[in-house]
Design an enzyme around this catalytic site. Structure first.
Site, PDB file in Angstrom:
ATOM      1  N   ASP A  13       0.809  -1.224   0.000  1.00 34.75           N
ATOM      2  CA  ASP A  13       0.000   0.000   0.000  1.00 34.75           C
ATOM      3  C   ASP A  13       0.844   1.276   0.000  1.00 34.75           C
ATOM      4  O   ASP A  13       0.433   2.304   0.543  1.00 34.75           O
ATOM      5  CB  ASP A  13      -0.980   0.015   1.192  1.00 34.75           C
ATOM      6  CG  ASP A  13      -1.867  -1.209   1.184  1.00 34.75           C
ATOM      7  OD1 ASP A  13      -2.252  -1.650   0.088  1.00 34.75           O
ATOM      8  OD2 ASP A  13      -2.153  -1.742   2.275  1.00 34.75           O
ATOM      9  N   LYS A  16       1.814   1.962  -5.138  1.00 35.30           N
ATOM     10  CA  LYS A  16       2.309   1.361  -6.388  1.00 35.30           C
ATOM     11  C   LYS A  16       1.358   1.645  -7.550  1.00 35.30           C
ATOM     12  O   LYS A  16       1.794   1.953  -8.652  1.00 35.30           O
ATOM     13  CB  LYS A  16       2.474  -0.159  -6.223  1.00 35.30           C
ATOM     14  CG  LYS A  16       3.523  -0.552  -5.191  1.00 35.30           C
ATOM     15  CD  LYS A  16       3.589  -2.057  -5.007  1.00 35.30           C
ATOM     16  CE  LYS A  16       2.361  -2.654  -4.362  1.00 35.30           C
ATOM     17  NZ  LYS A  16       2.158  -2.289  -2.944  1.00 35.30           N
ATOM     18  N   GLY A  40      -4.577  -4.389  -3.723  1.00 41.03           N
ATOM     19  CA  GLY A  40      -5.593  -3.360  -3.928  1.00 41.03           C
ATOM     20  C   GLY A  40      -4.869  -2.081  -4.295  1.00 41.03           C
ATOM     21  O   GLY A  40      -4.099  -1.550  -3.502  1.00 41.03           O
ATOM     22  N   HIS A  41      -5.042  -1.630  -5.521  1.00 40.30           N
ATOM     23  CA  HIS A  41      -4.297  -0.471  -6.010  1.00 40.30           C
ATOM     24  C   HIS A  41      -5.305   0.629  -6.356  1.00 40.30           C
ATOM     25  O   HIS A  41      -6.191   0.427  -7.180  1.00 40.30           O
ATOM     26  CB  HIS A  41      -3.458  -0.855  -7.231  1.00 40.30           C
ATOM     27  CG  HIS A  41      -2.450  -1.942  -6.929  1.00 40.30           C
ATOM     28  ND1 HIS A  41      -1.724  -2.576  -7.896  1.00 40.30           N
ATOM     29  CD2 HIS A  41      -2.033  -2.471  -5.756  1.00 40.30           C
ATOM     30  CE1 HIS A  41      -0.923  -3.471  -7.333  1.00 40.30           C
ATOM     31  NE2 HIS A  41      -1.094  -3.423  -6.033  1.00 40.30           N
ATOM     32  N   GLN A 223       1.971  -6.281  -3.305  1.00 40.21           N
ATOM     33  CA  GLN A 223       2.525  -6.440  -1.957  1.00 40.21           C
ATOM     34  C   GLN A 223       3.884  -5.717  -1.868  1.00 40.21           C
ATOM     35  O   GLN A 223       4.039  -4.701  -2.524  1.00 40.21           O
ATOM     36  CB  GLN A 223       2.620  -7.922  -1.554  1.00 40.21           C
ATOM     37  CG  GLN A 223       1.266  -8.580  -1.361  1.00 40.21           C
ATOM     38  CD  GLN A 223       0.644  -9.076  -2.653  1.00 40.21           C
ATOM     39  OE1 GLN A 223       1.276  -9.775  -3.423  1.00 40.21           O
ATOM     40  NE2 GLN A 223      -0.605  -8.740  -2.893  1.00 40.21           N
TER      41      GLN A 223
HETATM   42  P1  GDP Z   1      -0.687   0.155  -3.518  1.00 43.27           P
HETATM   43  O1  GDP Z   1      -1.287  -1.097  -3.006  1.00 43.27           O
HETATM   44  O2  GDP Z   1       0.784   0.228  -3.295  1.00 43.27           O
HETATM   45  O3  GDP Z   1      -1.061   0.433  -4.952  1.00 43.27           O
HETATM   46  O4  GDP Z   1      -1.321   1.335  -2.659  1.00 43.27           O
HETATM   47  P2  GDP Z   1      -2.869   1.530  -2.310  1.00 43.27           P
HETATM   48  O5  GDP Z   1      -3.553   2.112  -3.492  1.00 43.27           O
HETATM   49  O6  GDP Z   1      -3.441   0.309  -1.702  1.00 43.27           O
HETATM   50  O7  GDP Z   1      -2.766   2.579  -1.109  1.00 43.27           O
HETATM   51  C1  GDP Z   1      -2.189   3.830  -1.276  1.00 43.27           C
HETATM   52  C2  GDP Z   1      -3.234   4.919  -0.936  1.00 43.27           C
HETATM   53  O8  GDP Z   1      -2.576   6.161  -0.843  1.00 43.27           O
HETATM   54  C3  GDP Z   1      -4.294   5.078  -2.019  1.00 43.27           C
HETATM   55  O9  GDP Z   1      -5.487   5.435  -1.382  1.00 43.27           O
HETATM   56  C4  GDP Z   1      -3.763   6.217  -2.870  1.00 43.27           C
HETATM   57  O10 GDP Z   1      -4.784   6.955  -3.512  1.00 43.27           O
HETATM   58  C5  GDP Z   1      -3.089   7.065  -1.832  1.00 43.27           C
HETATM   59  N1  GDP Z   1      -1.907   7.821  -2.291  1.00 43.27           N
HETATM   60  C6  GDP Z   1      -0.961   7.460  -3.198  1.00 43.27           C
HETATM   61  N2  GDP Z   1       0.001   8.409  -3.268  1.00 43.27           N
HETATM   62  C7  GDP Z   1      -0.333   9.374  -2.385  1.00 43.27           C
HETATM   63  C8  GDP Z   1       0.286  10.607  -1.964  1.00 43.27           C
HETATM   64  O11 GDP Z   1       1.362  10.980  -2.433  1.00 43.27           O
HETATM   65  N3  GDP Z   1      -0.374  11.334  -1.011  1.00 43.27           N
HETATM   66  C9  GDP Z   1      -1.554  10.928  -0.458  1.00 43.27           C
HETATM   67  N4  GDP Z   1      -2.096  11.686   0.472  1.00 43.27           N
HETATM   68  N5  GDP Z   1      -2.149   9.782  -0.831  1.00 43.27           N
HETATM   69  C10 GDP Z   1      -1.550   9.005  -1.757  1.00 43.27           C
HETATM   70  P1  IMO Z   2      -0.907  -4.294  -2.238  1.00 47.01           P
HETATM   71  O1  IMO Z   2      -0.525  -4.828  -3.588  1.00 47.01           O
HETATM   72  C1  IMO Z   2      -0.892  -4.725   2.092  1.00 47.01           C
HETATM   73  C2  IMO Z   2      -0.931  -8.815   3.653  1.00 47.01           C
HETATM   74  C3  IMO Z   2      -2.144  -9.263   4.421  1.00 47.01           C
HETATM   75  C4  IMO Z   2      -1.496 -10.249   5.383  1.00 47.01           C
HETATM   76  C5  IMO Z   2      -0.418 -10.909   4.522  1.00 47.01           C
HETATM   77  C6  IMO Z   2      -0.825 -12.231   3.913  1.00 47.01           C
HETATM   78  O2  IMO Z   2      -2.195  -3.541  -2.235  1.00 47.01           O
HETATM   79  O3  IMO Z   2       0.230  -3.552  -1.609  1.00 47.01           O
HETATM   80  P2  IMO Z   2      -2.433 -12.914   1.918  1.00 47.01           P
HETATM   81  O4  IMO Z   2      -3.900 -12.670   1.701  1.00 47.01           O
HETATM   82  O5  IMO Z   2      -1.561 -12.358   0.838  1.00 47.01           O
HETATM   83  O6  IMO Z   2      -2.112 -14.340   2.214  1.00 47.01           O
HETATM   84  O7  IMO Z   2      -2.081 -12.109   3.272  1.00 47.01           O
HETATM   85  O8  IMO Z   2      -0.130  -9.977   3.490  1.00 47.01           O
HETATM   86  N1  IMO Z   2      -1.196  -8.285   2.296  1.00 47.01           N
HETATM   87  C7  IMO Z   2      -1.134  -6.987   1.976  1.00 47.01           C
HETATM   88  N2  IMO Z   2      -0.915  -5.906   2.739  1.00 47.01           N
HETATM   89  N3  IMO Z   2      -1.048  -4.595   0.761  1.00 47.01           N
HETATM   90  C8  IMO Z   2      -1.227  -5.674  -0.025  1.00 47.01           C
HETATM   91  O9  IMO Z   2      -1.240  -5.601  -1.367  1.00 47.01           O
HETATM   92  C9  IMO Z   2      -1.323  -6.937   0.577  1.00 47.01           C
HETATM   93  N4  IMO Z   2      -1.516  -8.191   0.109  1.00 47.01           N
HETATM   94  C10 IMO Z   2      -1.428  -9.002   1.167  1.00 47.01           C
HETATM   95  O10 IMO Z   2      -2.739  -8.186   5.096  1.00 47.01           O
HETATM   96  O11 IMO Z   2      -0.827  -9.546   6.402  1.00 47.01           O
HETATM   97 MG    MG Z   3      -2.847  -1.704  -1.802  1.00 49.26          MG
END
Ligand code: GDP
Ligand code: IMO
Ligand code: MG
Length: 429
Positions: A13, A16, A40-41, A223
Site C-alpha cells: 500500500d 504502487k 488493492g491499487h 505487496q
Molecule cells: P498500492 O497497493 O501500493 O497500490 O497502494 P494503495 O492504493 O493500496 O494505497 C495507497 C493509498 O494512498 C491510495 O489510497 C492512494 O490513492 C493514496 N496515495 C498514493 N500516493 C499518495 C500521496 O502521495 N499522497 C496521499 N495523500 N495519498 C496518496
Molecule cells: P498491495 O498490492 C498490504 C498482507 C495481508 C497479510 C499478509 C498475507 O495492495 O500492496 P495474503 O492474503 O496475501 O495471504 O495475506 O499480506 N497483504 C497486503 N498488505 N497490501 C497488499 O497488497 C497486501 N496483500 C497481502 O494483510 O498480512
Molecule cells: Mg494496496
C-alpha cells in the site's frame, strides 16, 4: 531504453498503483507478475477513483495489460472486476488484456481454506486477506493446481478436481468447515471456460516479441519486500516472492529484461496484517497519520497500522529487492508535524544491529534507534516541482536517501495522478 519494474519497499500500500498509472504513459505494456486479488491499487484521475486488484494498473490509460504466470487468478473475481471497471467507463477485452495460460486458478475452496485456517489460528492469525492466495500457491507448488490452460481441456477437469478435493476436503473437514462438491465446482469451471479462454495465451511469446521490437514494458509488483515469502517478516508474509527478480520468472522473460527497479515507499510506514512493526505508533500521532493518510485497506477495509519511516527496513528492501531508485509517496501526510522521526537501526537485547534479523523472536524484540528531524510548516500537498517544497521537506527527503542508500527518483504529493515530481525518468535507466 530500459523496462521498469515497480515493487513495494515496505509492507504494501505504498502507492504502487498511482505510480504505475503515472509511469504507464511512458510504457506500452503493463505486466502483473505475482500475487493475486489480495492486491488493492487505488488510482485517482481527476474526479474518478479506480480500485484495481487483479487488473494491471495500465488499463486506466488504455495500455495492454498482461497477467503473468506468476499471478494466481480468481476467475470470478477477475470477471467481477472487469464488470466494475466497465461501469466506470473503461473497456477491458481480449484485445487489451492477456492472461498467461500457465497461471494457476483460485477456486472458492482456496478462500474457504484460507479463512478456516485463519480462524483456527486464533490470536496467532496472520491477518490474510482471506482470498485464498496462500492455498492457491501451495497447490501450484504441489503440482495439483488447475491452471488457465486446463479450461481448454474440459475432459481432464473432473480428475483434476478429484485430486484437489481429496486434499482440500480432508483439511476443511479437519477444521470443521463445510466441504465442497465436485459437481458444482466442475459446472462452475465449465461455465467460466468460454469467458476466460479468449484472454489466454503464452504471454512470454508476446513479451519476447515486444522486447525485440523495443516496446517499453512496465512490470507492476503487488505487496512488498517485507511481505516477500523469503525476505519478509515470515510467517507474517504473503505466499509469493515480491522482489523484482520475480518479474522475470513470473512473466516469462529473462532477468535482463526486467530493467530499472523502482521501489515505492511511503514517507512513513504502514502495515495491514499482523506481525512485527518496530516503528509502530500506538499513540495519537499514529492515529493522526492513519486519519490524514486515509489508511484503510483497499481490499480488507481494515485500518492500517501506522508508524515512523523505517530507513533500516527500507535499506534492507533496497538491497534484497535490487531497488535502484525510490519513489517516495504521501509526503503531504507529514505536513505540519513539528518533529519527525526516522529509524536508523535496531536495538535487540542490548545489541545494536543495522538490519532486521530473520528470526521472529528477534524481529518482535527489535526496538528502533531513532533520529529526530525537524518538520515543516508549509504544505507539500499537490506540489509538482521541487521548488514548491518547503526547504525542511527537501531535507527530510535527502536524509532518507542517505539512510536507505538509494536516490529518490520520484515523489508523490497527493493521491491525484499528476501530483507527482519526476526527478529521474526510470525508463532512461
Ligand atoms: P498500492 O497497493 O501500493 O497500490 O497502494 P494503495 O492504493 O493500496 O494505497 C495507497 C493509498 O494512498 C491510495 O489510497 C492512494 O490513492 C493514496 N496515495 C498514493 N500516493 C499518495 C500521496 O502521495 N499522497 C496521499 N495523500 N495519498 C496518496
Ligand atoms: P498491495 O498490492 C498490504 C498482507 C495481508 C497479510 C499478509 C498475507 O495492495 O500492496 P495474503 O492474503 O496475501 O495471504 O495475506 O499480506 N497483504 C497486503 N498488505 N497490501 C497488499 O497488497 C497486501 N496483500 C497481502 O494483510 O498480512
Ligand atoms: Mg494496496
Amino acid at each position: 531504453m530500459a523496462n521498469v519494474a515497480v515493487i513495494g519497499a515496505q509492507w504494501g500500500d505504498e502507492g504502487k498503483g498511482k505510480v504505475v498509472d503515472w509511469l504507464a504513459s511512458r510504457a506500452e505494456i503493463v505486466v502483473r507478475f505475482q500475487g493475486g486479488h489480495n492486491a488493492g491499487h487505488t488510482l485517482v484521475v481527476e474526479n474518478e477513483t479506480y480500485k484495481l486488484s487483479l487488473l494491471p494498473s495500465g488499463v486506466v490509460r488504455g495500455k495492454l495489460g498482461i497477467i503473468g504466470n506468476g499471478v494466481v487468478v480468481d476467475p470470478e473475481a477477475l470477471l467481477a472486476e472487469i464488470a466494475r471497471i466497465e461501469r466506470q467507463g473503461l473497456r477491458v477485452g481480449p484485445d487489451n488484456l492477456r492472461i498467461s495460460e500457465s497461471a494457476p486458478l483460485i477456486l472458492p475452496l482456496h478462500a474457504a481454506l484460507d479463512k478456516a485456517r485463519e480462524a483456527a489460528r486464533g490470536a496467532r492469525k496472520i491477518g490474510t486477506t482471506g482470498r485464498g492466495i496462500g492455498p492457491a500457491y501451495e497447490d501450484k507448488v504441489a503440482r495439483r493446481a488447475i491452471r488457465v490452460c486446463d479450461l481448454a481441456e474440459p475432459e481432464t477437469l473432473a480428475a483434476k478436481l478429484d485430486e484437489l478435493l481429496l486434499h482440500h476436503n480432508t483439511l476443511l473437514a479437519g477444521l470443521g468447515a463445510p466441504v465442497f462438491e465436485k459437481e458444482s465446482l466442475l459446472n462452475a469451471l465449465l461455465a467460466l471456460a468460454p469467458k476466460i479462454l479468449p484472454f489466454a495465451e503464452p504471454v512470454w511469446e508476446r513479451l519476447d516479441e515486444a522486447r525485440r521490437a523495443g516496446r517499453r514494458i512496465l512490470f507492476e509488483g503487488a505487496q512488498a519486500v517485507m511481505l516477500d515469502v523469503d525476505h519478509g517478516t515470515y510467517p507474517f508474509v504473503t505466499s509469493s516472492n515480491t522482489v523484482a527478480a520475480t518479474a522475470a520468472a513470473g512473466a516469462g522473460v529473462g532477468p535482463a529484461a526486467v530493467g530499472f527497479v523502482l521501489g515505492i515507499a511511503k514517507a512513513y510506514s504502514t502495515r495491514v496484517g499482523a506481525g512485527p512493526f518496530p516503528t509502530e505508533l500506538l499513540d495519537a500521532t499514529g492515529e493522526m497519520l492513519g486519519d490524514r493518510g486515509c489508511e484503510f485497506g483497499t481490499v480488507t477495509g481494515r485500518r492500517r497500522r501506522c508508524g515512523w519511516f523505517d530507513a533500516a527496513l527500507v535499506r534492507q528492501a533496497v538491497k534484497v529487492g535490487g531497488i535502484q531508485g525510490l519513489a517516495l509517496t504521501k509526503l503531504d501526510v507529514l505536513d505540519g508535524l513539528p518533529e519527525l522521526r526516522i529509524n536508523t537501526g535496531y536495538r535487540i537485547g542490548g545489541e545494536s544491529v543495522s538490519r532486521l534479523p530473520a528470526a521472529p523472536g528477534a524481529q518482535a524484540a527489535a526496538e528502533p534507534i531513532y533520529e529526530t528531524i525537524e518538520g515543516w510548516s508549509g504544505s507539500t500537498r499537490g506540489a509538482r516541482s521541487w521548488a514548491e517544497l518547503p526547504a525542511q521537506a527537501v531535507k527530510y527527503v535527502r536524509r532518507i536517501e542517505e539512510l536507505v542508500e538509494a536516490p529518490v527518483t520520484l515523489l508523490s504529493t497527493s493521491p491525484e495522478r499528476d501530483d507527482t515530481i519526476l526527478v529521474r525518468d526510470p525508463f532512461e535507466g
